[in-house]
Motif scaffolding. Structure first.
Motif, mmCIF file in Angstrom:
data_model
loop_
_atom_site.group_PDB
_atom_site.id
_atom_site.type_symbol
_atom_site.label_atom_id
_atom_site.label_comp_id
_atom_site.label_asym_id
_atom_site.label_seq_id
_atom_site.Cartn_x
_atom_site.Cartn_y
_atom_site.Cartn_z
ATOM 1 N N ALA A 114 0.793 -1.241 0.000
ATOM 2 C CA ALA A 114 0.000 0.000 0.000
ATOM 3 C C ALA A 114 0.821 1.285 0.000
ATOM 4 C CB ALA A 114 -0.981 0.005 1.165
ATOM 5 N N ALA A 115 1.930 1.302 -0.713
ATOM 6 C CA ALA A 115 2.659 2.562 -0.866
ATOM 7 C C ALA A 115 1.740 3.607 -1.496
ATOM 8 C CB ALA A 115 3.892 2.354 -1.743
ATOM 9 N N ASP A 116 1.802 4.823 -0.974
ATOM 10 C CA ASP A 116 0.981 5.919 -1.493
ATOM 11 C C ASP A 116 1.702 6.550 -2.676
ATOM 12 O OD1 ASP A 116 -0.554 8.108 -2.024
ATOM 13 O OD2 ASP A 116 -0.300 9.059 -0.057
ATOM 14 N N LEU A 117 1.278 6.202 -3.879
ATOM 15 C CA LEU A 117 1.962 6.663 -5.084
ATOM 16 C C LEU A 117 1.862 8.172 -5.272
ATOM 17 C CD1 LEU A 117 0.955 3.880 -7.642
ATOM 18 C CD2 LEU A 117 2.857 3.907 -6.009
ATOM 19 N N LYS A 118 0.906 8.800 -4.597
ATOM 20 C CA LYS A 118 0.730 10.241 -4.726
ATOM 21 C C LYS A 118 1.483 11.025 -3.653
ATOM 22 C CE LYS A 118 -3.789 9.979 -6.993
ATOM 23 N NZ LYS A 118 -5.215 10.393 -6.939
ATOM 24 N N SER A 119 2.112 10.317 -2.724
ATOM 25 C CA SER A 119 2.832 11.030 -1.665
ATOM 26 C C SER A 119 4.039 11.745 -2.251
ATOM 27 C CB SER A 119 3.256 10.063 -0.565
ATOM 28 O OG SER A 119 4.185 9.110 -1.040
ATOM 29 N N THR A 120 4.418 12.835 -1.606
ATOM 30 C CA THR A 120 5.503 13.656 -2.131
ATOM 31 C C THR A 120 6.543 13.963 -1.063
ATOM 32 O OG1 THR A 120 4.227 15.675 -1.666
ATOM 33 C CG2 THR A 120 4.062 14.752 -3.893
ATOM 34 N N ASN A 121 7.756 14.262 -1.519
ATOM 35 C CA ASN A 121 8.863 14.576 -0.623
ATOM 36 C C ASN A 121 8.877 16.066 -0.283
ATOM 37 O OD1 ASN A 121 9.998 15.890 -2.886
ATOM 38 N ND2 ASN A 121 11.109 14.055 -3.491
ATOM 39 N N ALA A 138 16.135 0.915 -13.264
ATOM 40 C CA ALA A 138 15.223 -0.145 -12.833
ATOM 41 C C ALA A 138 14.154 0.411 -11.898
ATOM 42 C CB ALA A 138 16.001 -1.267 -12.149
ATOM 43 N N THR A 139 14.530 1.380 -11.093
ATOM 44 C CA THR A 139 13.570 2.026 -10.195
ATOM 45 C C THR A 139 12.509 2.765 -10.993
ATOM 46 O OG1 THR A 139 15.364 2.338 -8.612
ATOM 47 C CG2 THR A 139 13.346 3.579 -8.232
ATOM 48 N N VAL A 140 12.946 3.463 -12.015
ATOM 49 C CA VAL A 140 12.008 4.174 -12.893
ATOM 50 C C VAL A 140 11.015 3.185 -13.500
ATOM 51 C CG1 VAL A 140 11.815 5.450 -15.067
ATOM 52 C CG2 VAL A 140 13.559 6.090 -13.384
ATOM 53 N N ASP A 141 11.507 2.046 -13.945
ATOM 54 C CA ASP A 141 10.622 1.019 -14.510
ATOM 55 C C ASP A 141 9.571 0.582 -13.495
ATOM 56 O OD1 ASP A 141 11.921 1.000 -16.948
ATOM 57 O OD2 ASP A 141 13.220 -0.691 -16.438
ATOM 58 N N LEU A 142 10.006 0.331 -12.262
ATOM 59 C CA LEU A 142 9.078 -0.119 -11.216
ATOM 60 C C LEU A 142 8.014 0.938 -10.939
ATOM 61 C CD1 LEU A 142 11.595 -1.682 -8.650
ATOM 62 C CD2 LEU A 142 9.822 -2.914 -9.915
ATOM 63 N N LEU A 143 8.415 2.185 -10.863
ATOM 64 C CA LEU A 143 7.482 3.245 -10.516
ATOM 65 C C LEU A 143 6.520 3.561 -11.658
ATOM 66 C CD1 LEU A 143 9.961 5.516 -8.539
ATOM 67 C CD2 LEU A 143 8.072 4.172 -7.599
ATOM 68 N N ILE A 144 7.014 3.502 -12.879
ATOM 69 C CA ILE A 144 6.120 3.688 -14.022
ATOM 70 C C ILE A 144 5.086 2.563 -14.060
ATOM 71 C CG2 ILE A 144 5.959 3.621 -16.543
ATOM 72 C CD1 ILE A 144 8.609 5.141 -16.659
ATOM 73 N N ALA A 145 5.558 1.331 -13.884
ATOM 74 C CA ALA A 145 4.651 0.185 -13.899
ATOM 75 C C ALA A 145 3.630 0.257 -12.766
ATOM 76 C CB ALA A 145 5.451 -1.109 -13.796
ATOM 77 N N ALA A 146 4.036 0.834 -11.635
ATOM 78 C CA ALA A 146 3.132 0.949 -10.485
ATOM 79 C C ALA A 146 2.053 1.999 -10.715
ATOM 80 C CB ALA A 146 3.924 1.290 -9.230
ATOM 81 N N GLY A 147 2.313 2.926 -11.637
ATOM 82 C CA GLY A 147 1.316 3.939 -11.955
ATOM 83 C C GLY A 147 1.561 5.313 -11.381
ATOM 84 N N VAL A 148 2.807 5.609 -11.022
ATOM 85 C CA VAL A 148 3.112 6.956 -10.527
ATOM 86 C C VAL A 148 2.887 7.964 -11.655
ATOM 87 C CG1 VAL A 148 4.883 8.467 -9.565
ATOM 88 C CG2 VAL A 148 4.782 6.074 -8.872
ATOM 89 N N GLU A 149 2.282 9.091 -11.311
ATOM 90 C CA GLU A 149 1.952 10.101 -12.320
ATOM 91 C C GLU A 149 3.214 10.595 -13.030
ATOM 92 O OE1 GLU A 149 -0.045 14.566 -12.659
ATOM 93 O OE2 GLU A 149 -0.115 13.469 -10.759
ATOM 94 N N LEU A 150 3.186 10.558 -14.353
ATOM 95 C CA LEU A 150 4.359 10.929 -15.145
ATOM 96 C C LEU A 150 4.579 12.439 -15.205
ATOM 97 C CD1 LEU A 150 3.883 8.507 -18.173
ATOM 98 C CD2 LEU A 150 5.467 8.230 -16.257
ATOM 99 N N ASP A 151 3.501 13.195 -15.169
ATOM 100 C CA ASP A 151 3.603 14.635 -15.397
ATOM 101 C C ASP A 151 3.400 15.472 -14.137
ATOM 102 O OD1 ASP A 151 4.038 14.212 -18.163
ATOM 103 O OD2 ASP A 151 1.880 13.956 -18.463
ATOM 104 N N HIS A 152 3.615 14.851 -12.984
ATOM 105 C CA HIS A 152 3.527 15.604 -11.733
ATOM 106 C C HIS A 152 4.605 16.692 -11.719
ATOM 107 C CE1 HIS A 152 2.915 16.295 -7.413
ATOM 108 N NE2 HIS A 152 4.226 16.438 -7.362
#
Length: 220
Positions: A114-121, A138-152
């Motif tokens: 349940a990582a919050d993909l919309k959370s911000t630093n 590889a991290t970018v691949d994981l986060l894109i696949a998870a659905g993190v917003e690309l244009d935030h």
């Protein structure tokens, strides 16, 4: 009245005692994590130690384990129910820090819990933005696949594509990251606050390989 006062004092003492026990258990867990003592961490979990107690900087035991990329300890804490989204005073969470640091084993665990993909630093950026900046492919691949917003857009006015250009030398890793963002459907023309586009920034920095990638993909 005397009885009431006595009861109040008793309740206060009990509360202080409970707080003291909690602080002691937090300290034991933090110490075990700092020393990389997986077995001790597991024992404390079995004893019911609070998992999300905070240190002076607001870090939980899980965030401490993430900071030093202690995968086994992080997994033990997450499996036991530690909060992957709990932030410290610097606005880092286990999920955000794992993404920014390229600690992919821990990142996968946070994504599965349940990582919050919309959370911000603290810069207002998602986990994907620093991953792109730092060249963690590889991290970018994981986060894109998870659905993190690309244009935030973060507080600096930058997207992950802009950071992959502005804060890099345009080398092979960042070229591949730009390719991934293009393939994933990132907005190639979303400018910074000054109205300068990703393509223009790449041209200004002499990042010819990225310039070609953007032009071939229709950027203007």
């Amino acid at each position: 009245m005397k009885l009431s006062l006595f009861l109040k004092r008793g309740l206060l003492a009990a509360g202080l005692l409970t707080t003291g026990v909690a602080m002691a258990s937090d300290k034991a867990l933090f110490e075990a994590v700092r020393n990389g003592q997986l077995h001790q961490v597991q024992q404390l979990i079995a004893q019911g130690v609070p998992l999300d107690g905070k240190s002076l900087d607001g870090s939980t035991a899980l965030l401490m384990a993430t900071r030093s990329n202690q995968v086994d300890i992080a997994q033990a804490l997450i499996d036991a129910g530690a909060d992957v989204n709990r932030k410290n005073l610097m606005q880092d969470s286990p999920y955000l820090l794992a993404g920014a640091s390229g600690y992919n084993d821990i990142l996968k665990l946070t994504l599965a819990h349940a990582a919050d993909l919309k959370s911000t630093n603290r810069y207002g950026g998602t986990a994907l933005i620093p991953a792109c900046e730092r060249g963690h492919e590889a991290t970018v691949d994981l986060l894109i696949a998870a659905g993190v917003e690309l244009d935030h857009v973060n507080r600096l006015g930058w997207t992950c594509l802009l950071e992959a250009i502005l804060l890099s030398d345009g080398g092979p890793a960042h070229q591949r990251i730009v390719s991934r963002l293009i393939a994933a459907g990132a907005d190639l023309n979303l400018p910074d606050r000054a109205g300068v586009s990703p393509l223009r920034h790449a041209e200004q920095r002499g990042q010819q390989a990225i310039v070609k990638l953007l032009r071939d993909a229709g950027a203007s």
